[in-house]
Motif scaffolding. Structure first.
Motif, PDB file in Angstrom:
ATOM      1  N   SER A 141       0.852  -1.187   0.000  1.00 53.56           N
ATOM      2  CA  SER A 141       0.000   0.000   0.000  1.00 53.56           C
ATOM      3  C   SER A 141       0.890   1.241   0.000  1.00 53.56           C
ATOM      4  O   SER A 141       2.063   1.166   0.416  1.00 53.56           O
ATOM      5  N   PRO A 142       0.393   2.398  -0.465  1.00 51.71           N
ATOM      6  CA  PRO A 142       1.232   3.605  -0.426  1.00 51.71           C
ATOM      7  C   PRO A 142       1.796   3.904   0.962  1.00 51.71           C
ATOM      8  O   PRO A 142       2.944   4.335   1.088  1.00 51.71           O
ATOM      9  N   VAL A 147       6.759   3.592   4.465  1.00 56.25           N
ATOM     10  CA  VAL A 147       7.507   3.071   5.625  1.00 56.25           C
ATOM     11  C   VAL A 147       8.748   2.328   5.144  1.00 56.25           C
ATOM     12  O   VAL A 147       9.849   2.508   5.692  1.00 56.25           O
ATOM     13  N   PHE A 148       8.590   1.499   4.124  1.00 54.48           N
ATOM     14  CA  PHE A 148       9.730   0.757   3.584  1.00 54.48           C
ATOM     15  C   PHE A 148      10.799   1.713   3.074  1.00 54.48           C
ATOM     16  O   PHE A 148      12.002   1.520   3.321  1.00 54.48           O
ATOM     17  N   MET A 149      10.400   2.747   2.355  1.00 53.20           N
ATOM     18  CA  MET A 149      11.356   3.655   1.730  1.00 53.20           C
ATOM     19  C   MET A 149      12.062   4.552   2.737  1.00 53.20           C
ATOM     20  O   MET A 149      13.085   5.166   2.407  1.00 53.20           O
ATOM     21  N   LEU A 179      14.746  11.417  -3.065  1.00 50.34           N
ATOM     22  CA  LEU A 179      13.794  10.668  -2.241  1.00 50.34           C
ATOM     23  C   LEU A 179      12.908  11.560  -1.379  1.00 50.34           C
ATOM     24  O   LEU A 179      11.902  11.094  -0.836  1.00 50.34           O
ATOM     25  N   ARG A 180      13.249  12.831  -1.241  1.00 47.69           N
ATOM     26  CA  ARG A 180      12.524  13.701  -0.304  1.00 47.69           C
ATOM     27  C   ARG A 180      11.036  13.840  -0.612  1.00 47.69           C
ATOM     28  O   ARG A 180      10.210  13.730   0.312  1.00 47.69           O
ATOM     29  N   PRO A 181      10.623  14.084  -1.866  1.00 51.73           N
ATOM     30  CA  PRO A 181       9.176  14.215  -2.105  1.00 51.73           C
ATOM     31  C   PRO A 181       8.404  12.953  -1.737  1.00 51.73           C
ATOM     32  O   PRO A 181       7.326  13.020  -1.137  1.00 51.73           O
ATOM     33  N   LEU A 182       8.945  11.811  -2.095  1.00 51.53           N
ATOM     34  CA  LEU A 182       8.286  10.543  -1.815  1.00 51.53           C
ATOM     35  C   LEU A 182       8.140  10.320  -0.308  1.00 51.53           C
ATOM     36  O   LEU A 182       7.104   9.828   0.161  1.00 51.53           O
ATOM     37  N   LEU A 183       9.165  10.690   0.446  1.00 50.38           N
ATOM     38  CA  LEU A 183       9.140  10.454   1.886  1.00 50.38           C
ATOM     39  C   LEU A 183       8.236  11.437   2.624  1.00 50.38           C
ATOM     40  O   LEU A 183       7.780  11.153   3.728  1.00 50.38           O
ATOM     41  N   THR A 192       3.718   7.011  -7.089  1.00 47.48           N
ATOM     42  CA  THR A 192       4.842   6.098  -7.308  1.00 47.48           C
ATOM     43  C   THR A 192       4.378   4.650  -7.287  1.00 47.48           C
ATOM     44  O   THR A 192       4.786   3.836  -8.134  1.00 47.48           O
ATOM     45  N   VAL A 193       3.509   4.313  -6.349  1.00 47.11           N
ATOM     46  CA  VAL A 193       2.968   2.958  -6.292  1.00 47.11           C
ATOM     47  C   VAL A 193       2.172   2.653  -7.553  1.00 47.11           C
ATOM     48  O   VAL A 193       2.264   1.543  -8.119  1.00 47.11           O
TER      49      VAL A 193
END
Length: 276
Positions: A141-142, A147-149, A179-183, A192-193
């Motif tokens: 899930s997004p 959490v993984f990233m 990676l900042r926007p995704l996090l 992204t998902v």
């Protein structure tokens, strides 16, 4: 700069000027800053660098946006049209090279030359350990994906072969910023998902595209990293042989992301190619 497209807001950089138009296409979990080094070396060219919705974009796309590989390729075509860019040299690396191949297969009229740098091709999709791991995480899930990233905040994790370790020798500081926007943004994680799930559902897409590439009769420079561990060097040879006007050049002391590991050499090759 920003432009409103059918899928949402896309940011881009444009150096302006009357020189040959170069449009640069990045890969998954990357933004346009991937190309900062080569762009700085290419004075006299008009360099246009969009940040596509591939996981490092700042603005989440609309909920109904098509984020499959063909959908993002169509968005790139729309971008060229909205900026009225013509006689374009289209340059792609990593999954950006896959997007460029899709435009080539469709015979995009605004593209007059292409540079394919170490990229997804043929059956190498998802590419290598990096791509396979990323596609697996897309099943989460997004929220769990985020959490993984979070592990990617740690440099030692980013440098693993399943992360950016086999993509670049020298670009860790840049990849950390990507990676900042995704996090930090739930909308970007959602996008992204969706990208990863759509791509995982079409594993043979680049084999189908390769069947149409011989019809692309414009000049193509294939630039491959000699030490690439993610994109097989023999794929560079196959692409160059497949294209009627293809030429292969190999670059030493680089992994996949040539714009980070060898920006000056990459820019030199592009400059010579567009002059020719």
């Amino acid at each position: 700069m920003q432009v409103e497209l059918s899928a949402g807001t896309v940011e881009y950089a444009d150096t302006g000027g009357p020189g040959p138009v170069l449009v640069f296409v990045h890969g998954l979990l990357m933004d346009g800053s991937l190309w900062d080094g080569p762009v700085a070396e290419l004075a006299g060219h008009r360099c246009v660098v969009p940040t596509l919705p591939l996981g490092a974009h700042q603005h989440p796309m609309r909920a109904d946006a098509d984020l499959s590989l063909p959908g993002i390729a169509a968005l790139l075509t729309e971008f060229l049209e909205r900026l009225d860019l013509r006689d374009v040299t289209l340059i792609g690396v990593d999954t950006g090279g896959a997007l460029v191949q899709l435009l080539m297969a469709d015979g995009e009229a605004r593209v007059s030359r292409v540079v394919l740098a170490s990229c997804d091709a043929f059956d190498n999709f998802p590419p290598g350990l990096t791509g396979k791991t990323l596609f697996l995480t897309g099943k989460l899930s997004p929220g769990l994906f985020g959490v993984f990233m979070q592990q990617m905040r740690v440099k030692a994790v980013r440098r693993l072969p399943i992360a950016f370790g086999w993509l670049t020798k020298r670009g860790d500081a840049v990849s950390a910023r990507w990676l900042r926007p995704l996090l930090s943004d739930a909308g970007v994680r959602r996008d992204t998902v969706r990208v990863l799930r759509a791509a995982a559902a079409s594993p043979g897409i680049l084999l189908e595209v390769a069947e149409r590439l011989p019809a692309f009769d414009r000049p193509v420079l294939v630039v491959w990293a000699r030490e690439d561990r993610v994109m097989p060097p023999e794929h560079g040879e196959r692409l160059a042989a497949l294209l009627p006007k293809g030429k292969l050049v190999e670059v030493a002391d680089s992994y996949t992301l040539l714009p980070l590991d060898q920006p000056a050499e990459f820019a030199r090759l592009v400059r010579e190619f567009t002059a020719g």
